[in-house]
Design a protein around this motif. Structure first.
Motif, PDB file in Angstrom:
ATOM      1  N   THR A  35       0.841  -1.192   0.000  1.00  0.00           N
ATOM      2  CA  THR A  35       0.000   0.000   0.000  1.00  0.00           C
ATOM      3  C   THR A  35       0.875   1.240   0.000  1.00  0.00           C
ATOM      4  O   THR A  35       2.056   1.194   0.358  1.00  0.00           O
ATOM      5  CB  THR A  35      -0.932   0.046   1.231  1.00  0.00           C
ATOM      6  OG1 THR A  35      -0.137   0.070   2.413  1.00  0.00           O
ATOM      7  CG2 THR A  35      -1.871  -1.144   1.256  1.00  0.00           C
ATOM      8  N   SER A  36       0.284   2.350  -0.389  1.00  0.00           N
ATOM      9  CA  SER A  36       0.937   3.652  -0.290  1.00  0.00           C
ATOM     10  C   SER A  36      -0.135   4.677   0.039  1.00  0.00           C
ATOM     11  O   SER A  36      -1.333   4.425  -0.108  1.00  0.00           O
ATOM     12  CB  SER A  36       1.648   4.008  -1.596  1.00  0.00           C
ATOM     13  OG  SER A  36       0.740   4.058  -2.684  1.00  0.00           O
ATOM     14  N   GLY A  37       0.294   5.848   0.505  1.00  0.00           N
ATOM     15  CA  GLY A  37      -0.653   6.883   0.886  1.00  0.00           C
ATOM     16  C   GLY A  37      -0.982   6.828   2.363  1.00  0.00           C
ATOM     17  O   GLY A  37      -0.609   5.888   3.081  1.00  0.00           O
ATOM     18  N   ASP A  38      -1.722   7.836   2.827  1.00  0.00           N
ATOM     19  CA  ASP A  38      -1.997   7.972   4.256  1.00  0.00           C
ATOM     20  C   ASP A  38      -3.070   7.009   4.755  1.00  0.00           C
ATOM     21  O   ASP A  38      -2.968   6.487   5.862  1.00  0.00           O
ATOM     22  CB  ASP A  38      -2.424   9.417   4.569  1.00  0.00           C
ATOM     23  CG  ASP A  38      -1.299  10.416   4.333  1.00  0.00           C
ATOM     24  OD1 ASP A  38      -0.130  10.001   4.430  1.00  0.00           O
ATOM     25  OD2 ASP A  38      -1.607  11.584   4.047  1.00  0.00           O
TER      26      ASP A  38
ATOM     27  N   ARG B 244     -16.195   1.597   4.067  1.00  0.00           N
ATOM     28  CA  ARG B 244     -14.793   1.879   3.754  1.00  0.00           C
ATOM     29  C   ARG B 244     -13.915   1.117   4.737  1.00  0.00           C
ATOM     30  O   ARG B 244     -14.117   1.185   5.956  1.00  0.00           O
ATOM     31  CB  ARG B 244     -14.505   3.378   3.848  1.00  0.00           C
ATOM     32  CG  ARG B 244     -13.067   3.728   3.486  1.00  0.00           C
ATOM     33  CD  ARG B 244     -12.861   5.218   3.422  1.00  0.00           C
ATOM     34  NE  ARG B 244     -11.493   5.552   3.020  1.00  0.00           N
ATOM     35  CZ  ARG B 244     -11.077   6.765   2.700  1.00  0.00           C
ATOM     36  NH1 ARG B 244     -11.938   7.792   2.731  1.00  0.00           N
ATOM     37  NH2 ARG B 244      -9.821   6.978   2.330  1.00  0.00           N
ATOM     38  N   ILE B 245     -12.949   0.359   4.196  1.00  0.00           N
ATOM     39  CA  ILE B 245     -12.077  -0.489   5.006  1.00  0.00           C
ATOM     40  C   ILE B 245     -10.642  -0.079   4.757  1.00  0.00           C
ATOM     41  O   ILE B 245     -10.152  -0.161   3.622  1.00  0.00           O
ATOM     42  CB  ILE B 245     -12.253  -1.972   4.632  1.00  0.00           C
ATOM     43  CG1 ILE B 245     -13.715  -2.395   4.721  1.00  0.00           C
ATOM     44  CG2 ILE B 245     -11.375  -2.851   5.516  1.00  0.00           C
ATOM     45  CD1 ILE B 245     -13.989  -3.752   4.090  1.00  0.00           C
ATOM     46  N   GLN B 246      -9.944   0.386   5.791  1.00  0.00           N
ATOM     47  CA  GLN B 246      -8.517   0.657   5.652  1.00  0.00           C
ATOM     48  C   GLN B 246      -7.774  -0.680   5.628  1.00  0.00           C
ATOM     49  O   GLN B 246      -8.087  -1.583   6.409  1.00  0.00           O
ATOM     50  CB  GLN B 246      -8.026   1.550   6.780  1.00  0.00           C
ATOM     51  CG  GLN B 246      -8.542   2.969   6.691  1.00  0.00           C
ATOM     52  CD  GLN B 246      -7.798   3.932   7.599  1.00  0.00           C
ATOM     53  OE1 GLN B 246      -6.614   3.768   7.885  1.00  0.00           O
ATOM     54  NE2 GLN B 246      -8.496   4.956   8.066  1.00  0.00           N
ATOM     55  N   VAL B 247      -6.800  -0.792   4.734  1.00  0.00           N
ATOM     56  CA  VAL B 247      -6.144  -2.077   4.513  1.00  0.00           C
ATOM     57  C   VAL B 247      -4.635  -1.955   4.680  1.00  0.00           C
ATOM     58  O   VAL B 247      -4.064  -0.863   4.621  1.00  0.00           O
ATOM     59  CB  VAL B 247      -6.476  -2.632   3.109  1.00  0.00           C
ATOM     60  CG1 VAL B 247      -7.951  -2.953   2.996  1.00  0.00           C
ATOM     61  CG2 VAL B 247      -6.058  -1.650   2.005  1.00  0.00           C
TER      62      VAL B 247
ATOM     63  N   ALA C 197     -15.012  -0.972  -4.619  1.00  0.00           N
ATOM     64  CA  ALA C 197     -13.968  -0.192  -5.283  1.00  0.00           C
ATOM     65  C   ALA C 197     -12.678  -0.381  -4.513  1.00  0.00           C
ATOM     66  O   ALA C 197     -12.687  -0.671  -3.305  1.00  0.00           O
ATOM     67  CB  ALA C 197     -14.338   1.289  -5.346  1.00  0.00           C
ATOM     68  N   ILE C 198     -11.559  -0.231  -5.209  1.00  0.00           N
ATOM     69  CA  ILE C 198     -10.235  -0.287  -4.594  1.00  0.00           C
ATOM     70  C   ILE C 198      -9.636   1.106  -4.658  1.00  0.00           C
ATOM     71  O   ILE C 198      -9.718   1.783  -5.687  1.00  0.00           O
ATOM     72  CB  ILE C 198      -9.316  -1.283  -5.324  1.00  0.00           C
ATOM     73  CG1 ILE C 198      -9.922  -2.690  -5.300  1.00  0.00           C
ATOM     74  CG2 ILE C 198      -7.916  -1.301  -4.708  1.00  0.00           C
ATOM     75  CD1 ILE C 198      -9.132  -3.706  -6.112  1.00  0.00           C
ATOM     76  N   GLY C 199      -9.017   1.541  -3.562  1.00  0.00           N
ATOM     77  CA  GLY C 199      -8.454   2.867  -3.503  1.00  0.00           C
ATOM     78  C   GLY C 199      -7.090   2.982  -4.161  1.00  0.00           C
ATOM     79  O   GLY C 199      -6.384   1.989  -4.373  1.00  0.00           O
ATOM     80  N   GLU C 200      -6.718   4.207  -4.474  1.00  0.00           N
ATOM     81  CA  GLU C 200      -5.407   4.498  -5.043  1.00  0.00           C
ATOM     82  C   GLU C 200      -4.309   3.963  -4.131  1.00  0.00           C
ATOM     83  O   GLU C 200      -4.368   4.093  -2.906  1.00  0.00           O
ATOM     84  CB  GLU C 200      -5.242   6.007  -5.217  1.00  0.00           C
ATOM     85  CG  GLU C 200      -3.895   6.432  -5.778  1.00  0.00           C
ATOM     86  CD  GLU C 200      -3.774   7.935  -5.959  1.00  0.00           C
ATOM     87  OE1 GLU C 200      -2.670   8.410  -6.284  1.00  0.00           O
ATOM     88  OE2 GLU C 200      -4.809   8.630  -5.763  1.00  0.00           O
ATOM     89  N   GLY C 201      -3.307   3.331  -4.729  1.00  0.00           N
ATOM     90  CA  GLY C 201      -2.148   2.880  -3.977  1.00  0.00           C
ATOM     91  C   GLY C 201      -2.283   1.527  -3.318  1.00  0.00           C
ATOM     92  O   GLY C 201      -1.366   1.088  -2.622  1.00  0.00           O
TER      93      GLY C 201
END
Length: 348
Positions: free
Chosen positions: A127-130, A165-168, A183-187
């Motif tokens: 992963t990347s991003g905050d 929304r699930i932080q991974v 949906a899949i988030g950026e990064g």
């Protein structure tokens, strides 16, 4: 019969991404929209039969090899011709993917002339991003008529606000049942395993290069949207759809990476051997992805095969029961338990 190395099969798409796939697979990045690789694939992108099927290093389509000798490749001749029973992808989104839905087997059988729907699962590699995140299912019941209106208005904010929304983090395994908006988030770099189809219904196309006309599988939007599960995916539901495995862990035995609900559709295991021999995976078709280290694939029925980071393998049933050795992290992707007989259980 030996496992074979599969060359890169990277796909241009309607969303941005692909840098980590290019790095892992040791290839150039000629376009900013190369966010997917289809690994040892025998099916094609919806409406584009030349896009998706994997070729061997000699240029032969894997599906043709399987069609010519299904017993050696699959251990059975009962499945659809040339079909390996699974689609494995690397996904490396450089933007948030659009909210979309996949049909289940009953819908696909009735409306798309296919025994497969598109239940899928993600195993997070990096992963990347905050706040790396995915979205899975609605957090509350959604009225079908209102959803249809919001889709026509392309109201992304409304859709996302009503989803879970699930932080991974690396090591998360997430099952995405057919019909669930997601949906899949950026990064969020994932290995995706799924039923071997390419049926996507876009609830949100405006953040991509796709159009409304390309978003409903030529079914018309009202019928396509009827494939959506409008009911809430509750916290209790999510608890059985999400699990975590330490991606750096080692073990003599294969380590399950997905919840048990995935088993009828596909299976995904981590082979990261501890010192000493462990039980092997049983003979059958598999896609192998080496995402760290180096080692060997071993079987009593064939010669050892050296493996290293970034390689992808198609492993035939005729290779027999097999395992890996060495300092390696190896993803073993297999069709669902009971395949292909399980396909006949679908009643439209």
């Amino acid at each position: 019969m030996q496992p074979i190395v599969m060359p890169p099969n990277i796909i241009d798409h309607f969303y941005l991404g692909g840098e980590r796939i290019a790095e892992l697979r040791g290839v150039d990045m000629p376009s900013p929209r190369r966010p997917e690789e289809w690994l040892a694939a025998t099916n094609f992108r919806a409406g584009e039969p030349d896009v998706g099927p994997s070729r061997t290093e000699s240029g032969v389509l894997l599906r043709d090899l399987i069609a010519d000798d299904p017993i050696a490749w699959l251990g059975t001749a009962d499945g659809p011709t040339g079909d390996n029973g699974i689609l494995v992808k690397l996904l490396d989104p450089g933007q948030r993917l659009p909210v979309h839905v996949h049909p289940d087997r009953a819908f696909a059988t009735s409306h798309l002339n296919c025994p497969y729907g598109k239940t899928e699962a993600w195993f997070v590699l990096a992963t990347s991003g905050d706040e790396p995140s995915v979205w899975l299912g609605f957090s509350q019941d959604v009225d079908p008529d209102e959803l249809s209106a919001r889709v026509e208005a392309q109201d992304s904010e409304w859709m996302l606000a009503r989803m879970n929304r699930i932080q991974v983090k690396p090591g998360d395994g997430i099952l995405v049942p057919a019909g669930s908006a997601h949906a899949i988030g950026e990064g969020v770099f994932v290995a995706e395993v799924q039923e071997p189809s390419d049926f996507s219904i876009l609830l949100e196309w405006s953040i991509t290069t796709a159009t409304r006309d390309e978003s409903h599988l030529d079914l018309g939007m009202p019928l396509a949207l009827s494939a959506t599960n409008h009911h809430a995916t509750t916290a209790e539901d999510l608890a059985v759809l999400v699990m975590h495995t330490d991606p750096a862990s080692t073990d003599g035995a294969p380590q399950r990476l997905l919840p048990a609900g995935a088993d009828p559709f596909f299976r995904l295991d981590l082979l990261a051997p501890a010192p000493g021999a462990g039980p092997a995976l049983p003979a059958g078709f598999a896609v192998g992805v080496v995402f760290a280290g180096h080692g060997e694939i071993r079987s009593d029925s064939g010669d050892p095969v050296e493996v290293e980071r970034g390689q992808v393998f198609a492993i035939p049933a005729a290779y027999g029961d097999w395992s890996v050795t060495g300092e390696v992290q190896f993803l073993a992707c297999r069709p669902g338990a009971g395949w292909p007989e399980s396909l006949s259980a679908v009643v439209p």
